[in-house]
Design a protein around this motif. Structure first.
Motif, PDB file in Angstrom:
ATOM      1  N   THR A   1       7.102  11.281 -15.816  1.00  0.00           N
ATOM      2  CA  THR A   1       8.213  10.730 -16.220  1.00  0.00           C
ATOM      3  C   THR A   1       9.004  10.027 -15.919  1.00  0.00           C
ATOM      4  O   THR A   1       9.674   9.208 -16.822  1.00  0.00           O
ATOM      5  CB  THR A   1       9.253  12.372 -15.464  1.00  0.00           C
ATOM      6  OG1 THR A   1       8.719  13.385 -15.481  1.00  0.00           O
ATOM      7  CG2 THR A   1      10.857  12.309 -15.889  1.00  0.00           C
ATOM      8  N   HIS A   2       8.449   8.932 -14.746  1.00  0.00           N
ATOM      9  CA  HIS A   2       8.924   7.778 -14.562  1.00  0.00           C
ATOM     10  C   HIS A   2       8.848   6.689 -14.764  1.00  0.00           C
ATOM     11  O   HIS A   2       9.341   5.671 -14.721  1.00  0.00           O
ATOM     12  CB  HIS A   2       9.777   7.916 -13.130  1.00  0.00           C
ATOM     13  CG  HIS A   2      10.618   8.975 -12.432  1.00  0.00           C
ATOM     14  ND1 HIS A   2      11.377   9.380 -12.900  1.00  0.00           N
ATOM     15  CD2 HIS A   2      10.366  10.024 -11.751  1.00  0.00           C
ATOM     16  CE1 HIS A   2      11.852   9.816 -12.154  1.00  0.00           C
ATOM     17  NE2 HIS A   2      11.517  11.099 -11.631  1.00  0.00           N
TER      18      HIS A   2
ATOM     19  N   MET B   1       9.240   2.281   1.900  1.00  0.00           N
ATOM     20  CA  MET B   1       8.683   1.505   1.222  1.00  0.00           C
ATOM     21  C   MET B   1      10.364   1.173   0.298  1.00  0.00           C
ATOM     22  O   MET B   1      10.305   0.080   0.195  1.00  0.00           O
ATOM     23  CB  MET B   1       8.553   2.488   0.087  1.00  0.00           C
ATOM     24  CG  MET B   1       7.979   2.146  -1.470  1.00  0.00           C
ATOM     25  SD  MET B   1       7.462   2.803  -3.093  1.00  0.00           S
ATOM     26  CE  MET B   1       5.468   2.915  -1.897  1.00  0.00           C
ATOM     27  N   ALA B   2      11.003   1.680   0.461  1.00  0.00           N
ATOM     28  CA  ALA B   2      12.209   1.314   0.157  1.00  0.00           C
ATOM     29  C   ALA B   2      12.771   0.900   1.146  1.00  0.00           C
ATOM     30  O   ALA B   2      13.700  -0.378   0.931  1.00  0.00           O
ATOM     31  CB  ALA B   2      13.260   2.591   0.700  1.00  0.00           C
TER      32      ALA B   2
ATOM     33  N   PRO C   1       0.801  -1.070  -0.117  1.00  0.00           N
ATOM     34  CA  PRO C   1      -0.334   0.212  -0.205  1.00  0.00           C
ATOM     35  C   PRO C   1       0.530   1.329   0.153  1.00  0.00           C
ATOM     36  O   PRO C   1       2.055   0.901   0.544  1.00  0.00           O
ATOM     37  CB  PRO C   1      -0.698  -0.105   1.009  1.00  0.00           C
ATOM     38  CG  PRO C   1      -0.006  -0.560   2.467  1.00  0.00           C
ATOM     39  CD  PRO C   1       0.964  -1.673   1.253  1.00  0.00           C
ATOM     40  N   THR C   2       0.369   2.439  -0.708  1.00  0.00           N
ATOM     41  CA  THR C   2       1.091   3.680  -1.151  1.00  0.00           C
ATOM     42  C   THR C   2       0.315   4.630   0.001  1.00  0.00           C
ATOM     43  O   THR C   2       1.350   5.229   0.629  1.00  0.00           O
ATOM     44  CB  THR C   2       0.819   4.477  -1.704  1.00  0.00           C
ATOM     45  OG1 THR C   2      -0.534   4.641  -2.459  1.00  0.00           O
ATOM     46  CG2 THR C   2       1.399   3.101  -3.255  1.00  0.00           C
TER      47      THR C   2
ATOM     48  N   VAL D   1       6.720   7.465  -6.123  1.00  0.00           N
ATOM     49  CA  VAL D   1       6.925   7.520  -7.619  1.00  0.00           C
ATOM     50  C   VAL D   1       8.747   6.925  -7.562  1.00  0.00           C
ATOM     51  O   VAL D   1       8.833   5.525  -8.141  1.00  0.00           O
ATOM     52  CB  VAL D   1       6.753   8.219  -8.117  1.00  0.00           C
ATOM     53  CG1 VAL D   1       6.679   7.823  -9.925  1.00  0.00           C
ATOM     54  CG2 VAL D   1       5.324   8.900  -7.836  1.00  0.00           C
ATOM     55  N   GLU D   2       9.434   7.617  -6.944  1.00  0.00           N
ATOM     56  CA  GLU D   2      10.942   7.219  -7.176  1.00  0.00           C
ATOM     57  C   GLU D   2      11.151   5.749  -6.448  1.00  0.00           C
ATOM     58  O   GLU D   2      12.146   5.074  -7.392  1.00  0.00           O
ATOM     59  CB  GLU D   2      11.773   8.635  -6.851  1.00  0.00           C
ATOM     60  CG  GLU D   2      11.225   9.993  -7.879  1.00  0.00           C
ATOM     61  CD  GLU D   2      11.928  11.384  -6.531  1.00  0.00           C
ATOM     62  OE1 GLU D   2      12.105  12.144  -7.561  1.00  0.00           O
ATOM     63  OE2 GLU D   2      12.446  11.053  -5.925  1.00  0.00           O
ATOM     64  N   GLU D   3      10.650   5.551  -5.701  1.00  0.00           N
ATOM     65  CA  GLU D   3      11.525   4.255  -5.014  1.00  0.00           C
ATOM     66  C   GLU D   3      10.845   2.939  -5.887  1.00  0.00           C
ATOM     67  O   GLU D   3      11.987   2.874  -5.987  1.00  0.00           O
ATOM     68  CB  GLU D   3      10.649   4.576  -4.035  1.00  0.00           C
ATOM     69  CG  GLU D   3      11.957   4.426  -2.766  1.00  0.00           C
ATOM     70  CD  GLU D   3      12.355   4.540  -2.843  1.00  0.00           C
ATOM     71  OE1 GLU D   3      13.519   3.311  -1.917  1.00  0.00           O
ATOM     72  OE2 GLU D   3      13.472   5.967  -1.560  1.00  0.00           O
TER      73      GLU D   3
END
Length: 255
Positions: free
Chosen positions: A127-128, A58-59, A35-36, A88-90
């Motif tokens: 972007t990602h 999350m990481a 879950p976010t 999002v970056e993770e």
């Protein structure tokens, strides 16, 4: 198949992972659900209680799962709602480390002419994640926002989808002369299903459709997966008539 599903989680009123994961599990897929954000309910039902998963947490979860080998041999990943740019970056970082043959990106970011997540989060998704997608499942507003093309009808939706140069775009809530169209757009074909525009549809239909489509797509070609997913979604909407909660369990039980 093994699927990693990353989206919101609610206790009541299926949206996010609460809608997508049952659809995947009903077809026998193994689902790793992260879950976010965890909420008591969708904000459409009133102010929720809950908490978000911080990017640092999350990481750490990704690192633990990788150390266990739990993310080896993933067949697919589904992404939905994100609460922060860091999340999002993770996920983008994970995609750089772990092989994912099929990525479905549900860009949960807005509707009815506006973003309902911070713009910087929407930009991070664009972007990602969007360029990496095997399949993108936007509504008409999200498709327009992501592509930079106005979406007012089926023809403009097809133009917008193909401008993204993705293998598959499953566009929902597209205005049509005879209702609302759901379009499966590939580089060489368009498949369409049109339904009447209903006054009230419970939250979660987009999340449920993403799970249904991915569940069918892992083993079937796009057109067959689309037809099967839309059939189950229509059943869920019919079973939910007059209520504010999408009847996911009933629709899956009858499928």
């Amino acid at each position: 198949m093994k699927v990693l599903s990353i989206s919101s989680q609610v206790v009541w009123g299926p949206v996010g992972n609460s809608a997508a994961v049952p659809a995947l599990q009903a077809k026998g897929h193994e689902v790793l659900a992260l879950p976010t954000i965890t909420l008591s309910n969708h904000p459409g039902h009133g102010a929720p209680a809950g908490f978000r998963t911080h990017a640092e947490d999350m990481a750490r979860m990704f690192a633990a799962l990788e150390a266990l080998g739990a993310l080896h041999n993933l067949d697919a990943m589904l992404t939905g709602y994100f609460a922060s740019v860091g999340q999002v970056e993770e996920v983008a970082g994970l995609l750089g480390r772990v092989a994912v043959p099929y990525l479905l990106v549900d860009p949960v970011m807005g509707d009815h002419g506006r973003l309902y997540i911070p713009q910087e989060v929407a930009e991070a998704i664009r972007t990602h994640l969007v360029p990496r997608a095997s399949c993108l499942t936007p509504n008409a507003f999200e498709l327009a926002w992501l592509s930079g093309h106005e979406v007012t009808d089926e023809e403009s939706a097809i133009t917008a989808a193909r401008s993204l140069a993705l293998p598959e775009v499953l566009a929902t809530s597209v205005p049509s002369h005879d209702g609302l169209a759901t379009l499966l757009i590939t580089p060489d074909a368009v498949h369409r299903i049109v339904a009447p525009k209903l006054a009230q549809v419970p939250n979660g239909t987009g999340d449920f459709l993403s799970g249904l489509y991915l569940a069918e797509r892992l083993g079937h070609p796009p057109q067959r997966a689309f037809a099967a997913a839309m059939k189950t979604l229509a059943r869920a909407i019919a079973l939910s008539s007059g209520t504010t909660v999408l009847n996911v369990a009933g629709a899956l039980h009858q499928s």
